[in-house]
Design a protein around this motif. Sequence first.
Motif, short mmCIF file in Angstrom:
data_model
loop_
_atom_site.label_atom_id
_atom_site.label_comp_id
_atom_site.label_asym_id
_atom_site.label_seq_id
_atom_site.Cartn_x
_atom_site.Cartn_y
_atom_site.Cartn_z
N SER A 55 0.95 -1.17 -0.01
CA SER A 55 -0.03 0.07 -0.08
C SER A 55 0.93 1.35 0.11
O SER A 55 0.74 2.31 -0.66
CB SER A 55 -0.83 -0.01 1.34
OG SER A 55 -1.94 -1.08 1.09
N LEU A 59 1.02 3.92 -3.07
CA LEU A 59 0.61 5.40 -2.72
C LEU A 59 1.84 6.15 -3.26
O LEU A 59 1.45 7.29 -3.89
CB LEU A 59 0.24 5.60 -1.17
CG LEU A 59 -0.93 5.07 -0.72
CD1 LEU A 59 -0.76 5.28 0.93
CD2 LEU A 59 -2.12 5.72 -1.33
N GLN A 94 1.22 8.95 -6.18
CA GLN A 94 1.46 10.63 -5.82
C GLN A 94 2.19 10.84 -7.09
O GLN A 94 2.04 11.97 -7.52
CB GLN A 94 2.23 10.52 -4.43
CG GLN A 94 2.38 11.99 -4.02
CD GLN A 94 3.29 12.07 -2.66
OE1 GLN A 94 3.72 11.08 -2.42
NE2 GLN A 94 2.76 13.16 -2.19
N SER A 147 -6.15 6.19 -4.92
CA SER A 147 -5.51 6.69 -3.89
C SER A 147 -6.02 6.59 -2.65
O SER A 147 -5.70 5.99 -1.64
CB SER A 147 -4.83 8.07 -4.12
OG SER A 147 -3.87 8.33 -3.04
N ARG A 148 -7.40 7.03 -2.50
CA ARG A 148 -8.37 7.15 -1.52
C ARG A 148 -8.74 5.70 -1.04
O ARG A 148 -8.64 5.21 0.11
CB ARG A 148 -9.53 7.84 -1.88
CG ARG A 148 -9.44 9.44 -1.95
CD ARG A 148 -10.73 10.05 -1.92
NE ARG A 148 -11.66 9.77 -3.09
CZ ARG A 148 -11.52 10.59 -3.89
NH1 ARG A 148 -10.59 11.54 -4.14
NH2 ARG A 148 -12.33 9.91 -5.26
N THR A 167 -6.60 2.83 -1.21
CA THR A 167 -5.42 2.33 -0.94
C THR A 167 -5.41 3.02 0.33
O THR A 167 -4.79 2.30 1.36
CB THR A 167 -4.23 2.84 -1.99
OG1 THR A 167 -4.60 2.42 -3.36
CG2 THR A 167 -2.96 2.03 -1.38
N GLN A 168 -5.33 4.28 0.54
CA GLN A 168 -5.23 4.79 1.92
C GLN A 168 -6.28 4.25 2.86
O GLN A 168 -5.87 4.05 4.25
CB GLN A 168 -5.50 6.25 1.95
CG GLN A 168 -4.40 7.12 1.10
CD GLN A 168 -4.82 8.49 0.97
OE1 GLN A 168 -6.08 8.79 1.31
NE2 GLN A 168 -3.91 9.30 0.36
N LEU A 177 -4.73 0.94 3.79
CA LEU A 177 -3.65 0.92 4.50
C LEU A 177 -4.09 1.16 6.07
O LEU A 177 -3.58 0.58 7.10
CB LEU A 177 -2.89 2.09 4.10
CG LEU A 177 -1.53 2.21 4.85
CD1 LEU A 177 -0.49 1.20 4.93
CD2 LEU A 177 -0.68 3.57 4.36
#
Length: 235
Positions: free
Chosen positions: A151, A155, A159, A184-185, A187-188, A191
């Motif tokens: 993750s 990210l 980025q 990205s959201r 994956t965050q 994580l």
Amino acid sequence: MVADALIYHPAVSHFNRFVATTVGRDKALRTIQYFARFLAWYTYRTNHPQTTVAIFETTKKQFGSVRKAMRLGKFVEHFKAAAVAADNKSLDPVLRYLAIGRQLGYAFYLSLDAIAYIDSSGIYKFASGPRLAQEAYRAWWTGLVCNILASVYTLYNLQAATKKKADSADAEKAVELKKLQSTSRATQLQLFSDLCDFTIPSTALGFITLDDGLVGLAGTTSSIIGLRSAWAKTA
């Protein structure tokens, strides 16, 4: 009329689809299990009657046992996923090896956990029962570490890609930028969920020292995240 409206309401159909899935039931039971773990700790620390504490302790243990039974045989799925990841030469090498490590970690965790369940349920007692449970936690910990690293790596790449797309005024790239931001959201969130779960085997193995209240809340949080995801997939 009112009864018909309730019975045929779309929410009821959605609920039926949700509970028909093994993942849906597991996430619901997991949420209750870890919240009961927190409540057992809380009621004990706040000097509630032992009978009240016992209710939550029993709930935690029984729901945990049911989940173990539901997971019997699931290790095969993860061994297969590890083999598929190993064969996927088009995947980024770092993510490929981390995926293999994650799937093998989960596979060995579920394999050892199944044997530990047979021991803890009293079906057959193994002399190495407690050690099996510890090794299962160690395998889960390894799988989580691989997923957390994957993750973080994802990210980092997202980025860099987002920054490159943001510098362009192209309409097509603007659409791609939104997709990158959405990925990205997600994956965050994954994580964050993994970091919550990470507290459970880490505490069990003695790597960190957290009380049952914090572990229970961390497990409840990751369970709710998984519950929402499972619910959305059955919409």
